[in-house]
Scaffold this active site. Structure first.
Site, PDB file in Angstrom:
ATOM      1  N   GLN A   6      14.837  18.906 -22.911  1.00 33.39           N
ATOM      2  CA  GLN A   6      15.447  19.017 -24.238  1.00 33.39           C
ATOM      3  C   GLN A   6      16.610  20.000 -24.265  1.00 33.39           C
ATOM      4  O   GLN A   6      17.362  20.035 -25.242  1.00 33.39           O
ATOM      5  CB  GLN A   6      14.405  19.468 -25.268  1.00 33.39           C
ATOM      6  N   ASP A  23      11.549  23.365 -17.603  1.00 36.63           N
ATOM      7  CA  ASP A  23      11.607  21.980 -18.071  1.00 36.63           C
ATOM      8  C   ASP A  23      12.806  21.881 -19.007  1.00 36.63           C
ATOM      9  O   ASP A  23      12.757  22.353 -20.144  1.00 36.63           O
ATOM     10  CB  ASP A  23      10.304  21.621 -18.784  1.00 36.63           C
ATOM     11  N   LYS A  81      18.130  11.329 -22.328  1.00 37.70           N
ATOM     12  CA  LYS A  81      18.213  12.181 -23.514  1.00 37.70           C
ATOM     13  C   LYS A  81      19.584  12.841 -23.619  1.00 37.70           C
ATOM     14  O   LYS A  81      19.845  13.601 -24.552  1.00 37.70           O
ATOM     15  CB  LYS A  81      17.120  13.253 -23.466  1.00 37.70           C
ATOM     16  N   HIS A  89       5.259  19.797 -23.171  1.00 40.98           N
ATOM     17  CA  HIS A  89       5.100  18.342 -23.214  1.00 40.98           C
ATOM     18  C   HIS A  89       3.970  17.993 -22.236  1.00 40.98           C
ATOM     19  O   HIS A  89       3.774  18.713 -21.249  1.00 40.98           O
ATOM     20  CB  HIS A  89       6.426  17.733 -22.756  1.00 40.98           C
ATOM     21  N   CYS A 140       3.806  13.748 -27.690  1.00 37.62           N
ATOM     22  CA  CYS A 140       3.363  14.078 -26.334  1.00 37.62           C
ATOM     23  C   CYS A 140       3.095  15.564 -26.176  1.00 37.62           C
ATOM     24  O   CYS A 140       3.327  16.142 -25.117  1.00 37.62           O
ATOM     25  CB  CYS A 140       4.354  13.591 -25.276  1.00 37.62           C
TER      26      CYS A 140
END
Lengths: 413, 150
Positions: free
Chosen positions: A202, A199, A225, A122, A367
């Site tokens: 997600q 990261d 999220k 991202h 993104c």
């Protein structure tokens, strides 16, 4: 027991109609919907114990402080952090990444050092490193990606050298759904004395996360999220690293003692939390974590894995003319993210058509502009699932795409 | 069926499937590139300007139905017209698409282009409709010849 219909009843927005059709919400990689429990937690805070934290002697302030720190405990336990003082509140994953780039990066990345990323990052896990590398004359390298959207792990050993100081990788790609072997990347990074940043924007919402088992040095994620409110996220850093990091923002809350000349810093994690924090949303995120724990993250992952298999099959069966579905076709290494492009119908037209059927998808570059460009397209349509989505909704999506293609190709409806 | 017709009118769909003046012209005097980075729309516009007239023009590019048909309809509308007319059309078109409450636009002047007025109800698609026109403006005024809607 994982009962989707019962779960859906907890989400007020899911009973909404869009243009007269039941909402089919498939933009979960952008943000998730919120259950009643999380909304109630926010209202409860504002109605019953709204006060600033950590400094009042009055009852409300003490209650707010307790609930605020309890939320931090919940988040720490959720990712199996060894301690809650290693969890720093942020606004979102992006802020966590910027905090690391400025605080840790400024002191630990030097001229000629190398930062290793994946091609599916991202922008938030790309641009801060580009800027840091520019400031420091450091070098950014990328792990190659295979045709099927997975990392070419065979190339990693050659790419991690004694100059590598950081490997930063997305756990699950927001554009392709690919689940990367971040644990293996971490082992390889550590062998060369480099740090590993995961990261988790997600992955944390969709599968069990265990920072000790992953052995990651840094983990970032966003609350919104994972059923939580917007504007709250968290950063986990291993103690020996967090202890050496300089504060990123200065001011109230983050100091121990201040004179007109200088200041000393508060203990972890508050030295990274200048100013009045986002109290309400932290508590809201704590409530979201409770909700996810009640369902069980293993069950959430299983549900989404089944849904992913189902959708992969459905798209395969539909065999839509001129449609490319990106990402791995093995649900074991793929989350519920479906990015696709059609040769002659633009993603925005598809998105607008689907919206009229009540189906919310994302269109564009998600993104991840360099990645989408590398797929040879200008934009994609992305449908992304969460724990409240159903096979029926997959059917509606596939039918919708089929109808949309017909509409734009020959005008019939 | 889904009430999409206010956006995707038959004429729009026709221009999308068979864009007019799609290609390149001989001896362009002016040209410009336009980008809509968020959607990935891209257009190259070539003009032949002579004695204050748009004697010929053509475009190539990729984009959604709205951006492609808007470009196609624009080229059809402008061929053989004066530059002043082009500027007036742009102004009227922009007003129609980005309609603020109480704003009016010159409906007579726009003619067929008024078909795109449904776009004004889709804020996310306004840039698609205006990309070709911003690119035209750049081509005429030679402002570094690359425009971006962002």
């Amino acid at each position: 027991m994982f009962n989707v219909e019962k779960i859906r009843d907890d989400f007020p927005i899911l009973s909404k109609n869009v243009y007269g059709n039941p909402l089919v919400y498939l933009d979960n990689a952008a943000t998730s919907q919120k259950p009643r429990q999380v909304i109630d937690a926010l209202v409860d805070y504002y109605e019953n114990y709204n006060a600033n934290v950590h400094r009042g002697v009055h009852t409300l302030s003490m209650e707010a402080t307790d609930k605020f720190e309890e939320a931090r405990e919940k988040v720490a336990t959720f990712i199996n952090s060894e301690s809650s003082d290693l969890v720093v509140w942020t606004r979102n994953a992006s802020e966590g990444l910027n905090l690391i780039a400025y605080s840790w990066g400024e002191d630990n990345v030097h001229e000629g050092d190398e930062i290793l990323l994946t091609p599916m990052e991202h922008h938030s896990n790309l641009v801060p490193w580009q800027e840091l590398a520019r400031r420091k004359n450091a070098v950014i390298k990328f792990i190659p990606m295979r045709e099927n959207g997975t990392l070419d792990m065979d190339k990693v050993d050659d790419l991690i050298t004694e100059r590598t100081v950081l490997v930063s990788a997305v756990h699950m790609s927001n554009a392709l759904g690919t689940i990367n072997s971040v644990r293996e990347l971490g082992q390889k990074a550590h062998q060369q004395g480099a740090k590993i940043l995961v990261d988790g924007a997600q992955s944390v919402p969709h599968m069990p996360t265990n920072v000790q088992e992953l052995d990651c040095d840094f983990l970032v994620f966003s609350g919104h999220k994972m059923l939580g409110p917007t504007g709250i996220g968290a950063l986990y850093v291993k103690r020996d690293i967090l202890n050496t990091m300089e504060p990123f923002l200065m001011g109230g809350e983050m100091v121990l003692e201040v004179s007109y000349e200088e200041a000393s810093w508060a203990d972890l994690p508050m030295r990274f939390e200048a100013g009045t924090p986002n109290i309400a949303d932290s508590i809201g995120l704590g409530s979201a974590v409770d909700y996810l724990n009640d369902l069980g993250m293993e069950n959430v992952r299983t549900h989404e894995k089944n849904l992913t298999s189902y959708a992969l099959n459905k798209f395969k069966e539909a065999d839509l003319d001129g449609m490319d579905l990106f990402g791995p076709d093995d649900p074991e290494v793929r989350g519920g993210v479906f990015s696709f492009n059609t040769v002659d119908v633009h993603p925005h037209d598809l998105g607008t058509f689907l919206d009229r059927m009540g189906i919310a998808v994302r269109t564009g570059h998600h993104c991840a502009m360099p990645l989408v460009r590398s797929l040879g397209v200008a934009a994609t349509v992305r449908a992304s699932f969460y724990l409240y989505n159903t096979e029926r909704e997959v059917d509606i999506l596939v039918d919708g795409v089929t109808e949309a293609l017909r509409y734009f190709r020959d005008g019939s409806k | 069926m889904y009430d999409l017709e206010d956006l995707y009118q038959e004429i729009v769909m026709d221009h999308n499937r068979r864009p007019r003046n799609f290609g390149e012209i001989k001896n362009p005097t002016n040209s410009a590139n336009g980008f809509n980075p968020l959607c990935g729309d891209q257009i190259t516009l070539q003009l032949h300007l002579k004695d204050g007239l748009v004697s010929d023009l053509a475009f190539i590019g990729v984009g959604c139905a709205i951006s492609k048909s808007s470009a196609s309809m624009m080229t059809e509308e402008l061929k053989g017209k004066t530059l002043d007319h082009a500027e007036n059309l742009f102004e009227a078109f922009r007003k129609m698409i980005t309609r603020n409450p109480g704003d009016s636009y010159d409906s007579d002047l726009l003619g067929d282009l008024e078909i795109l007025q449904g776009v004004s109800r889709y804020p996310a698609r306004i840039k698609c409709a205006t990309l070709a026109w911003h690119t035209l403006h750049s081509a005429i005024h030679d402002e570094n010849n690359v425009v971006s809607t962002e």
